[in-house]
Design an enzyme around this catalytic site. Sequence first.
Site, PDB file in Angstrom:
ATOM      1  N   ASP A 162       0.840  -1.197   0.000  1.00 43.89           N
ATOM      2  CA  ASP A 162       0.000   0.000   0.000  1.00 43.89           C
ATOM      3  C   ASP A 162       0.877   1.251   0.000  1.00 43.89           C
ATOM      4  OD1 ASP A 162      -2.371   1.793   0.836  1.00 43.89           O
ATOM      5  OD2 ASP A 162      -3.268  -0.198   0.872  1.00 43.89           O
ATOM      6  N   HIS A 194      -3.685   5.821   3.506  1.00 45.62           N
ATOM      7  CA  HIS A 194      -4.422   4.635   3.076  1.00 45.62           C
ATOM      8  C   HIS A 194      -3.865   3.345   3.679  1.00 45.62           C
ATOM      9  CE1 HIS A 194      -6.038   1.649   0.158  1.00 45.62           C
ATOM     10  NE2 HIS A 194      -7.035   2.506   0.016  1.00 45.62           N
ATOM     11  N   SER A 350     -11.571  -0.898  -0.365  1.00 39.95           N
ATOM     12  CA  SER A 350     -10.311  -0.841   0.383  1.00 39.95           C
ATOM     13  C   SER A 350     -10.518  -1.193   1.840  1.00 39.95           C
ATOM     14  CB  SER A 350      -9.709   0.567   0.316  1.00 39.95           C
ATOM     15  OG  SER A 350      -8.831   0.701  -0.760  1.00 39.95           O
TER      16      SER A 350
END
Length: 407
Positions: A162, A194, A350
């Site tokens: 990520d 994220h 996600s």
Amino acid sequence: MQLLNLSLFFLLPFATANPIPQDSQNIIPGQYIVTLKDGLTTAEIDAHKTWLAFTHRSNIAAKGHSGIESEGVFKHFQIHKLNMYAAGLDKKTVEELRRSPHVKSVLPDQKIYLAEAVTQSNAGWNLGYMSSKGQPSPSWSTLTNYTYDSTAGEGVWAYVLDTGVNVNHVEFEGRAILGRNSIPNRPHEDTFGHGTYVGGIIAGKTYGVAKKATVVSAKAFDGGSSSYRYILDSYEWIVKNITDSDRKSKSVINLSISGAKYQPFDEAIENAFQAGITTVVASGNDGRDASQNTPASSPNAITVGALRWENTRPGFSNYGKVVDLFAPGELIRSGWTGGNNATRVASGTSAASPHVAGLVAYLMSIETLSSPSEVTARVLNLTIPGLVKDARGSPNKVAYNGIQEML
């Protein structure tokens, strides 16, 4: 997001590897991913490398190319039996590569995106849902009790490919470590948020499914998009780290990322599966059939769609036969960037994928699951069927941790 749409194709020995039409706005000019044919010997691979270096140098000298096309091979990748490399190449060299008896495919590198989260207001229903057999509640705010085995992922490693992970975030209690940084000239820290968010859903002390698992950061993004040059570098490192550490049955990879179908990366995931490694992926946020997306369409990845608290599929969540199950993906709070206590509430596949990666880590810590096939079968065996409204041809299955049967 609409990216490149590539089709699976096979090459006969000595046949030309013809290019597939692609969406030009997402191609990275001059940069390619070259996949070699299966079964080549070490001597054949070495001979190919030598030939390529000579051919590329000759073509660059003849045409006077500069920039990315003149750089040649950036990195070779080996994932189980799969051999490939990323390279900056001129068009003449690409044409010659496509005629090489050693080459399976030559594809332009392309952008791939985070299955990015959308910020929402207050939330917190998701963990209670994971231990409640997916039964809807009069209000999402009443799903506040999360019941789980106290082992909670202890002794399991969750790899997050990520934007990096803030390993100092209080959610990780010292259980997060820095692994691979594939982004050149950038620090291994999460400035985007994220990766920390995803890691927190997997293993955060407050927001995580497997609250005692160890999170390993592999940074392949430095923002909302990246390229397969960096994705493959991180993924190769993860597979090697798991293999070298002899913990295949105690490791899971999470990919909360999504792009148009891209066969080289699908093959990488398949080779990791054949090597004994489990990968969990997001279905994507395009509101379309997930068979058009990578890594969602990878046959032996566990592909996860998003679900609302009332058992409806959000319009953004991709769907279809390649989706294996659904998990909470709307109004989910987890760790974020901006401080070691920072959090954010967001929505997206996600968020759904790390719920299942966390579930895999949780199950690995309390049961003997020796292969990815056994992991997938166990996760799907625990699912609650028939709850999802508007599943759109997806298997109608909802993630569940099985705790009520264990009590």
